[in-house]
Design a protein around this motif. Structure first.
Motif, short mmCIF file in Angstrom:
data_model
loop_
_atom_site.label_atom_id
_atom_site.label_comp_id
_atom_site.label_asym_id
_atom_site.label_seq_id
_atom_site.Cartn_x
_atom_site.Cartn_y
_atom_site.Cartn_z
N PHE A 124 3.60 -13.85 -0.17
CA PHE A 124 4.62 -12.82 0.04
C PHE A 124 4.57 -12.31 1.48
N VAL A 125 5.73 -11.99 2.02
CA VAL A 125 5.80 -11.50 3.40
C VAL A 125 5.22 -10.08 3.45
N PRO A 126 4.22 -9.82 4.31
CA PRO A 126 3.65 -8.48 4.39
C PRO A 126 4.70 -7.46 4.85
N LEU A 127 4.69 -6.28 4.22
CA LEU A 127 5.66 -5.25 4.60
C LEU A 127 5.21 -4.45 5.82
N ASP A 128 3.91 -4.49 6.12
CA ASP A 128 3.38 -3.76 7.28
C ASP A 128 3.91 -2.33 7.35
N PRO A 129 3.64 -1.51 6.36
CA PRO A 129 4.15 -0.13 6.38
C PRO A 129 3.53 0.67 7.51
N HIS A 130 4.23 1.68 7.96
CA HIS A 130 3.72 2.54 9.03
C HIS A 130 4.04 3.98 8.67
N ARG A 131 3.20 4.58 7.84
CA ARG A 131 3.42 5.96 7.41
C ARG A 131 2.48 6.88 8.20
N GLN A 132 2.76 8.16 8.12
CA GLN A 132 1.96 9.13 8.87
C GLN A 132 0.66 9.40 8.12
N ASN A 133 -0.47 9.09 8.75
CA ASN A 133 -1.76 9.40 8.12
C ASN A 133 -2.04 10.89 8.19
N ASP A 134 -2.98 11.37 7.37
CA ASP A 134 -3.28 12.79 7.31
C ASP A 134 -4.79 13.00 7.47
N GLY A 135 -5.20 13.48 8.62
CA GLY A 135 -6.61 13.76 8.86
C GLY A 135 -6.88 15.24 8.96
N SER A 136 -5.99 16.05 8.39
CA SER A 136 -6.07 17.51 8.57
C SER A 136 -7.23 18.14 7.80
N HIS A 137 -7.62 17.54 6.68
CA HIS A 137 -8.65 18.15 5.82
C HIS A 137 -10.04 17.96 6.44
N PRO A 138 -10.91 18.95 6.33
CA PRO A 138 -12.24 18.80 6.96
C PRO A 138 -13.10 17.70 6.34
N ASP A 139 -12.88 17.39 5.06
CA ASP A 139 -13.76 16.44 4.38
C ASP A 139 -13.07 15.14 3.94
N LEU A 140 -11.75 15.13 3.93
CA LEU A 140 -11.03 13.97 3.37
C LEU A 140 -9.99 13.46 4.35
N PHE A 141 -9.75 12.15 4.29
CA PHE A 141 -8.74 11.52 5.15
C PHE A 141 -7.80 10.73 4.25
N ILE A 142 -6.51 10.77 4.55
CA ILE A 142 -5.55 9.96 3.79
C ILE A 142 -5.01 8.86 4.69
N GLU A 143 -5.35 7.61 4.33
CA GLU A 143 -4.83 6.42 5.00
C GLU A 143 -3.61 5.98 4.18
#
Lengths: 242, 185
Positions: A124-143
């Motif tokens: 399958f052709v990769p979609l290569d998404p580009h969403r805004q990551n969230d590193g605002s939390h002191p203990d958690l990161f959202i990729e």
């Protein structure tokens, strides 16, 4: 005393209680049906479709199908194995699932299912998404680009932590995970690193900011045992406060 | 492994690294002393191990790395044309791997970051020598340009996986990658 209720998975009898789904009964009986979005104790979601089984010629999700007496369920067939593998391949193509650069490689349930189902590559052709990551939390990161939209985090926050933390917005290829705050920043929600929702992501989307890459290769969850023997686990799941 | 010395015609193997790091080649060399009986039955053609630049007709082509520029595509097509069996070796060949992390940006943005705006850049200019192959808009897997017969996942694939693919060809059977040799990292 009444007779034990049972159905059959690949000719093997599986006892069940009224109200249980096929997945819940199978798990209680120690039978593994591949899955990503199911978690015992949370309401079934039926979104990943990896737990598809065949009943009377039709394909159903085991996590949302109620168990009924004497049902003949087929799970480990060649056709279902192929379809499950293709579902996993689609998930790989839809997100940023480049294992060598991912913190959860070796502990990832998506990767473990790919191993177990014999995936070596995908066409399958990769979609290569580009969403805004969230590193605002002191203990958690959202990729964000690794989210598979299983909503385990959403359900876990609501049903185990009793908080509104996550939601899913958009449609189709524009679907995205968001934090339930006016600012859309995770730091402005009530989630803490001790919450169940912080320790339930089956892939490398919701990550602890500390502790990555500390488990040596060879000792990670799926290094030695395939997921059908090991089950769906994270190395830090015990860190959630009961 | 088949070490039938009576077999006079050696299996010809070509290898190359495209958008890769040569880590897969290093892992291939991790077969260590097993290379000694192997050289009785295989012969390397174009490969960084031989420094032969032009590929001849081969039985197996092992390609490490994905496709990031026009020269990569050209080499992949040459390998496909000359190899009976083409193998995509490693995560980068199979899905772009780490180089594919640039796919969220345009090729022009990557060039500008590297050669104009990056930290420590002196005499900023984007290289434009005619001999430099043009970057593709995205890093793409090998199978997007040519037909691939077998895939060895891993970053890098373990030495045992290389041995399995070569033994399978020597023994004229399908390769079997077990759980330990089918890794993505």
């Amino acid at each position: 005393m009444t007779d034990t209720l049972q159905f059959f998975i690949d000719q093997q009898a599986v006892p069940f209680q009224p109200g249980q789904t096929l997945m819940q009964a199978a798990q209680a009986a120690g039978l593994y049906i591949p899955h990503l979005c199911f978690h015992d104790g949370l309401t079934p979601h039926g979104s990943c479709r990896v737990c598809i089984v065949e009943i009377n010629g039709s394909i159903r999700a085991a996590c949302t199908t109620p168990a009924t007496a004497n049902l003949q369920v087929h799970s480990e067939t060649s056709a279902l194995r192929t379809q499950r593998r293709q579902l996993i391949e689609l998930l790989f193509a839809e997100g940023n699932h480049l294992c060598p650069s991912c913190e959860v490689s070796g502990n990832c349930q998506l990767q473990a299912l790919a191993y177990d189902l014999g995936m070596t590559h995908y066409e399958f052709v990769p979609l290569d998404p580009h969403r805004q990551n969230d590193g605002s939390h002191p203990d958690l990161f959202i990729e964000q680009d690794r989210c598979i939209f299983c909503e385990l985090c959403t359900r876990s926050a609501q049903q185990q932590d009793h908080k509104n933390v996550f939601g899913i917005g958009g449609r189709g290829a524009d679907t995205y995970l968001f934090a339930q705050a006016d600012s859309s920043r995770l730091a402005d929600t009530a989630i803490t690193a001790q919450d169940h929702a912080a320790h339930i992501c089956p892939v490398g989307c919701i990550l602890p900011k500390q502790g990555s890459y500390q488990i040596p290769i060879g000792q990670r969850v799926y290094d030695e045992q395939p997921i059908h023997l090991r089950g769906n686990h994270r190395p830090d799941e015990q860190d959630a406060t009961p | 492994m088949s070490t039938d010395a009576a077999s006079t015609v050696k299996v010809k193997v070509a290898t190359c690294s495209l958008a890769g790091c040569f880590g897969c080649h290093m892992s291939f060399l991790d077969i260590d002393e097993r290379i000694i009986p192997l050289i009785d039955v295989i012969q390397f053609d174009r490969s960084p191990l031989t420094d032969i630049k032009i590929i001849g007709d081969c039985d197996i082509g092992l390609i490490e790395g994905g496709l990031c520029n026009e020269e990569n595509v050209h080499v992949a097509q040459q390998f496909r044309q000359h190899c009976k069996i083409l193998v995509a070796v490693g995560a980068c060949a199979i899905n772009g791997g780490v180089p594919a992390l640039r796919n969220r940006y345009s090729a022009q943005e990557c060039l500008e970051e590297s050669y104009l705006h990056g930290l420590g850049v002196v005499d900023a200019q984007i290289p434009n020598d005619a001999e430099l192959p043009a970057l593709l808009p995205k890093v793409v897997p090998l199978q997007s340009a040519v037909h691939v017969d077998y895939f060895l996942p891993g970053c890098p694939p373990p030495a045992d996986a290389f041995m399995e693919i070569i033994n399978a060809v020597l023994q004229k059977r399908e390769p079997q990658l077990d759980y330990a040799t089918r890794r993505f990292d």
